[in-house]
Write a protein that holds these residues in place. Sequence first.
Motif, short mmCIF file in Angstrom:
data_model
loop_
_atom_site.label_atom_id
_atom_site.label_comp_id
_atom_site.label_asym_id
_atom_site.label_seq_id
_atom_site.Cartn_x
_atom_site.Cartn_y
_atom_site.Cartn_z
N HIS A 1715 0.82 -1.22 0.00
CA HIS A 1715 0.00 0.00 0.00
C HIS A 1715 0.84 1.25 0.00
N LYS A 1882 -18.79 7.76 6.83
CA LYS A 1882 -17.34 7.92 6.74
C LYS A 1882 -16.71 7.77 8.12
N ARG A 1885 -16.74 4.19 9.22
CA ARG A 1885 -15.74 3.39 8.51
C ARG A 1885 -14.35 3.62 9.10
N GLU A 1886 -14.05 4.89 9.35
CA GLU A 1886 -12.71 5.21 9.91
C GLU A 1886 -12.51 4.53 11.25
N ALA A 1888 -13.97 1.84 12.41
CA ALA A 1888 -13.85 0.39 12.24
C ALA A 1888 -12.43 0.03 11.80
N VAL A 1889 -11.92 0.80 10.83
CA VAL A 1889 -10.57 0.50 10.33
C VAL A 1889 -9.55 0.65 11.45
N ALA A 1890 -9.65 1.76 12.20
CA ALA A 1890 -8.66 2.02 13.25
C ALA A 1890 -8.72 0.95 14.34
N THR A 1891 -9.92 0.44 14.63
CA THR A 1891 -10.05 -0.53 15.73
C THR A 1891 -9.49 -1.88 15.31
N HIS A 1892 -9.70 -2.24 14.04
CA HIS A 1892 -9.37 -3.61 13.66
C HIS A 1892 -8.04 -3.76 12.95
N ARG A 1893 -7.20 -2.73 13.03
CA ARG A 1893 -5.88 -2.87 12.39
C ARG A 1893 -5.06 -3.93 13.10
N GLU A 1894 -4.15 -4.55 12.32
CA GLU A 1894 -3.32 -5.59 12.95
C GLU A 1894 -2.42 -4.98 14.02
N ARG A 1951 -19.56 0.88 17.01
CA ARG A 1951 -18.11 1.02 16.71
C ARG A 1951 -17.41 1.84 17.79
#
Length: 2024
Positions: A1715, A1882, A1885-1886, A1888-1894, A1951
């Motif tokens: 990425h 939006k 979504r942000e 969710a992404v921040a919480t589930h990052r590796e 979320r």
Amino acid sequence: MSQLRSGDSTMMQELGDFPNDDLKVEQVEKECRTVRHSVPHDGVELDPHVEDCIKSYTQPWLVVSRRCQGDGWSAYSERAGLHKLLQKQTFESDFQSENQVKPAKSPTLAGLSDDSGRSLTSSDFNLRCLTPDKRVEGLLRFSSPEDLDCFNQEARQGKRHPELFALYPSPDEDDAVEIRPTPDCPKEHTGERILVRCQAIKFEIEIEPIFATMALYDLKEKKKISENFYCDLNSEQFRNFLRPHTPHVDASTLARSAIFSLTYPSPDIYLVIKIEKVLQQGEISDCADPYITLRECDSTKNKDKLEKLRSHSEAFCQRLGRYRMPFAWATVNIMDVISTAAIDRDITDSDSTKGGKSSSLDWRGQLPRRNSERYLSNPIDENFCNVASFKPATITITTIFKQEGDRLSDEDLLKFLADIKKTSAPQRRIKTISGCIKLDMSPVQDTPAGCLSTELIPLKPESEKNIRPIKEVLEFPSSEVYVPHNVYRNLLYIYPQRLNFVNRLTSARNITVKMQFMSGEDPSCTLPVIFGKSSGPEFLHEVYTPVTYHNKSPDFYEEVKLVLPARLTDRHHLLFTFYHISCQQKQNQTGTYETLIGYSWLPILNTDRLQTGQFCLPIVLERLPPNYSLHTPEKLPLQVKWMEGHKGLFNLEVQAVSSVHTQDNHLERFFTLCHALEGGATFPLRIREEKIPENKLEHELKLSIISVSSSLLEPLVLFLHRVLDKLFTLIMQPMVIAGQTANLAQIAFESVVSIVNSLHNSQELIRDQLGRNSLLATYLYWVFRLPDLPRDAQNAGAGSVTPMTETRYSTMGRATAVSVGMMLLNSRVRSSSNPDIPGPHTSAEDAEVKNILSAKGHNNPGSRMSTYVDVNNHHSPTGNTRPSNRKQFHEELALQMVVSTGVCRENAYKYAWFFFELLVKSMAQHVSQLDKYNVPRRSRFSDRFKDDITTIVSVVTAEIGTILVKQQKEVEQAEKVNISLAFFLYDLLSLMDRGFVFQLVKNYCNQMSAKSVSMPTLISMRLEFLRILCSHEHYLNLSLFFSSPASAPASPCPSISSQSSGSCSFQEQQRILALFELSHDFKQQHYLTGLLLTELNAALDMESEGGKVQRKAINAIYSLLCSHDLDHRCITPEIRARVAALYLPLVGIIIEATNYLDFTVTDSRGGKNKTGGPEDDLENVPPINQSVAMAIAGNPFNTLGRNVLVSMASMQCKSIATLAADTSRHLLVCFLWVMKNADRNLIQRWTVDMPPSQLNKLLELLTICVSCFEYRGKQSSDKVSTQALQKSQQAKLQLEEALLRGMGARGEMMKRVGGMDKGHRENLRWRKDLTQWRQTNDRQDKTKAELDQEALVSGNLATETNLIVLDLLETIIQAVPLADCKDSVVGGVLKVLLHSLTCNQSTTFLFHAFSTLRALVVKFGDLLFEEEAEQCADLCQKVLQYCSSPADENRSQACATLYLIMRYSYSNASNFSRVKMQVTMSLASLVGKSSDFQEEYLRRSLRTILAYAEEDTEMQSTQLPSQVDELLRNLNSILSDTVKMREFQEDPEMLMDLMYRIAKGYQTSPDLRLTWLQNMAEKHNNRKCYTESAMCLVHAAALVAEYLSMLEDHSYLPVGSVTFQSISPNVLEESAVSDDILSPDEDGVCSGRYFTESGLVGLLEQAAELFSNGGLYEAVNEVYKIIIPILEARRDFRKLASTHDKLQRAFDNIMQKGHKRMFGTYFRVGFYGAKFGDLDEQEFIYKEPGITHLPEISHRLENFYSQCFRDDTLVMIKDSTPVDRKQLNPNKAYIQITYVEPYFDDYEMKDRLTNFEKNFNLRRFMYTTPFTKSGRPRGELQEQYKRKTILTTMHAFPYVKTRINVIQKEEFDLTPIEVAIEDMQKKTRELAVATHREQPDAKMLQMLLQGSVGTTVNQGPLEVAQVFLNEIPADPKLFRHHNKLRLCFKEFIMRCGEAVEKNKHLIATDQKEYQQELKKNYSRLRENLRPMLERKIPELYKPIIRPRLENRDSFKRLSFRRAQEENS
């Protein structure tokens, strides 16, 4: 040689026969600094040693020289004025820099409107209105080609520069072993000299005379480093006070200026000035009191006081005028003065930061004569400046310290100085006296007039007038100085130190010591040898020390200098008398003021040796007894009364500065014994304490000889010349001592060896570059002469030493010599001890010599060797081979070398150079004596001597071998010995019989080849050896005339077309070819040359580390040819041709070596050829290219037929051990020299007979020559940063690579292996435009004049070398009719010619080159136009290029050539269409690529060609004129496009649009379209738009594919452009125009090199490379999918391997970068306003690099367009709202820029998963504009609307352009609630992404939480909910939106909960409270939202609702209209 042709003998005369007066033994008068030699005055008979010394210091030098020695080299010094004779050559490259291109017109924007695909013939510029250039006369005049050739040849030979090497940088001094530096003439040692002039010494009051003493002290060494200089500035009045005590004043004592010398400058050197006054009553303090308290300025007040003081002092002066007292002192640091006054030299910044390092080196350069290197080890600090060149300065010293009576000694003074250094004032508060001392200091370069030496002898130049003298002050250097004595000097310095009368009860308190130098005990025996002080007599009989008032144990600081008599006896002594001085006049005292205290004395000699050092003498209280002077005071046998019981009370030091007294026990003893041996001594001999009886003399002498070398280094060096002279005399002088024969030769020889060894081993002494100790070299060159015959000593009494009556050859007995010789080397049998029986005589017809010299009529008197064969067998008068039976020095020396053993032998051969030069100088003196008897050359030396020399040479050779085998570490030592051996033989060639010397050379070569040593080392040794021999001034005579080289058969006319090739026999053909090979015959006939060329050949076939051996070999040949070229004996062409014939085999060797040449074109104009990059570093040879390695694998390269490598050579891959660039140039310049000077007919015959493969190599070599000597342009004096240039060239290189990749047959050869990274170097070689950055920048500070001069010389070099190549090409071409393979020869020659046109050439060369080209067209036109299609294309392109040249001459030549090509192709070859096509393509490519292309010149050329066509009467009846006219109109229209392009040079987008349009215009002409696509690719590449560049090449490949599929139907080839869709849908544009319009078979169409499979692959590979550079790795894969089937079909597995390797790298990159890859950023740009011309109201999408911010592009466009419109016409619209034309000012221009994002429909998102896919093939873009109904852009939540605009472009990005027109625009608006839904989605979504990052990022998460659940968030989620969800909307149309928003919030709150939980695990302990706060806020938000989230709208949950709507994403184009439809 009986058949010597008459021409030869005259030539010999010219070359200089072996002249008889070769040797010159001359006396050179010594240069004396003083007006007369310094010699003792006393007329007594001198001691023999002193006599020898004086003789040695005054006799002239003896120098041996040879008449023509170094003739070749002297020419180099004459090159300085060369540039004045040269013509300036004009080069286009200089043209452009001089006539700076006119300032580009500011771009105008009108005129792009004719967008209709223009036809090629429309021309907006009428050619006929121009005036044509001058036509070339007689273009069509010559009826026969032969006449044309003759004419061209004559023209070429005019105004040529005869000496090629004069234009070439002179050979590298580093390698020039043959230059033996002449040692500097011995001179008296002086350091850096400083003139100090005393201007004033002033105190506040002037009441009495005062006297100054100056001297230098070195604080670091704690030492006084100069003698005293005395001066006074007293007025006449004060001088009169002292009149009674100074009877007369000598001029020499009036000096006020002194020259001080500094050998070892250091920052701690102080000038100390001590001031004394006349003794008067009172302590120093009392006497200083008035000076401290009174002021002259208060004179009225103190007038009486001062008067009184003056009269007082007058009284004291009258009475005590001869005594002084200490008064004051002052000091100044010399180095401080020098460094502040240092001349502001241009020290570059780097130097000043390194702490004056540069100046220290300059300073070292100032000291060529100093033999000690000691000064280099002194760490020189910053302020150490150049002592030799500072600005003269005036120093004023105002701090004058009062002397302390108890601290007067030098130790005290040094302590004071140390304090001053630390704190700038002495520690103990010393009183200062106010006053000032003014001194001037300046450096001394040349001795000023009126100087006196330290012995007071006037120096040169003498002063005319009677001026005040300047004195030289003798230096006492702070450490040893190793310079042998050169003048007679005999001085003694006495330093009384202290006196101790403390225990004495007398009243003696004011004590002075009177000192005298006595030659006997009578008072009348005082000698006037003491130097006087200032304003008095020059020499004194006695001197008194200053008095310290009332001090019983005074310290002294006095220095008494006296001149020693040359002959000293036991009676000479120093007498000291001690007095008490009564200062106060007693009433009744009338007589003296002195009261005698006592005496002491010091004998000058102690056992015949000068006494020096520290003494402490007792004092006698009564009159001295008689004969006291024969004893020392300590050992006086007589009874006298001693003070304090014979205790030592008086301390003093005595020092001698003498060039007679050695002051070293060993030397003293040696000289004494030698003189005893010479007679005149009485036995027993007394030396020091011992007595030596006569029978012990020999033994003692031997011991002393052996111990000479153990004496200290400094005295040994000081007396070196005397010691060596003496030892050599002993070698020659067998003595009868006490009736016994004493042979001292062997021991003396061993001592010499030992001295030589210790001097070489001393770290203190300098050596020259040949490793010779400078002192010894100087001795040999200037000093050594044959030892004199022994003094006739018969008269010394019966028992005395007498020389032997008959001197034997060797008193050692020959037998021992033989046995030792046998042991050393089984040498030949010698004669027994009887010298008169000759040994086995080496006959003149020695077989070996025969071999060497080939048996060509030796005994013929005409032969050059007649000196060798001694026909009449001359005998000298004595009947022996020696003129007399006297023992000869050279014979004895040679014998000693042969019979030496052990360590002595080892060292004698280790430092053989010394003994060789000694032998040569003694032989030369011997020969010059023989010449008086007219002895023939062969009889000069005895056979025994020759045997000895043979033995010595083979022993030395064996030594070298031994060192090489056993002690690798000592290789350097072996090299030195090898060089000295070579010089020895070189010298012998001028002294001995040359046949004998050649035999020695042969023996050497045989011995040196048998060693088991690494080849490179051996070759390197032999090379240096031969290089020295060949530098002999008669080398040419030695080489040339033992043979008559074949001269070529004379040919009636330069072209041999008249003879048929069959007419010359096969033998003749072989003979000619053999001349160019290193054959056995050649080696026999030209012995030295043969040897040298053999070594060169061997070296080139060597793999040596870093090519050192190759470099050595090439430099040897190169410097040799240099010396011939510049030798004034070789001026006539005939002689030059003969000399060149000598080197023909070199040509063969060089042709064979083509593969090793590296012609990365360096500019070796600057000294060391270190060019910009690291590439040229010798150690840094690039790795072997893979393909070559494969070809060579398993093949030792000398067996590999090198023609296998020809194809590789032609692509110039690195092969085997490549030569460094500068070395290659040297080799090539040698080749060119031979070619320039060799006989032309011979060369022609050679090229005719040459096999084709060889001829190809020759042409290859010529190509290399052209590149190598290309003119580099004036080096600008700006420092070019090589890196920067290199980078910009790199990009160009990559593109070039694509173009080089697919050139049909040639492309196949040039295909590069191993990827981009490896290949740069190979290509650079061919590409002239890429080598610009390789220029040397070794000296950045050259002046403009120097640069111009360099440019002038290198311009002439380039022209001359290219003309030599051209001559050779003509020679080859004229021989073509005789050759079998006509076509390949012509093609090859044309290739070279075209290559030379690619390089930067001068007008002179171009004039001739175009003539040759035209001749080629006339003679072989059909061949050219039929066979060589590619060549034809190249030819057109090159010629066209010159048609646009700014130089008129070049243009007119090019026009004539181009017209001739057109005419010829029309009339003879009838394929005009091809030429037409080629010319059109060439122009297109020329125009597109070069940015500095000048169309007005080209237009004028087109007009000129038109004029030729119109004036060509023969052709008027044909179609040609109209065809030409049409062609020129086409060309003109292309030019018009170019003009437009020129206008948009600064606006890349506009430029690309234009190029795109031009390319589109050529849709029907694939060749031209391809050319323009490539031009676009190059432009993109230059701007680093790699993706677009790649797309251009993909389009080009698709175009090629279309035409290939028409021509041939292969399954593995792409099916036209359709296959390329996978890369980009845009490629379909390239679908071929239908067959009926254009068929690829038509002549001239698609015939270019790219319309082949290889061309296709080349284009695609390059595209892949560029995609990879642009980071689009996925596209790389797509491209290779097309290439791989082609490679598979060809079975090209190597290419496949590298392809898959590249693919793997591409996929690795995708995985690694993931990425992180940045793709383009896109902007919508709209242009509004009539001023934009056809851009008005156009909208574009611009693609910009990865991270480009709006301000960047905005700034760029604003800058560019504001320049176009000048004043403030341009307005940037800041927002993205639609532009209303009505509201715009019609006189202004507006630009609106908006950031846009790629836009995809939902169904597209399924396919576009990766980041790459979301950024590739984009056609739709979107931007949003917020608005409210009220007109403001932003408002409250419930009134905030948003408009989305979607733009569609004409083509997909990436495309061949970076901007594409917008063709469609859709818009839709979002209601406030839809805006809210979008925002909430939006946010969710942000989160969710921040919480589930590796790997979650706590900061990021907390920021998002803060914005979601934070209490203070304005317009935050809660407010949104309250505005839109608080109550169910009345309008049913909004139900769905209301529900959607509610569901969004539900997900959002979920979320948030997850995020708060997640944060709990991420926080540190210190954030606990923060976490609780977050949780509390979250709970509050949830509670507040719950009621709104639980309220559903019942209507929406009826069962009829279609579930599909539930998922509907509000990103869809929802609008009220659609919602209504669905609900209805």
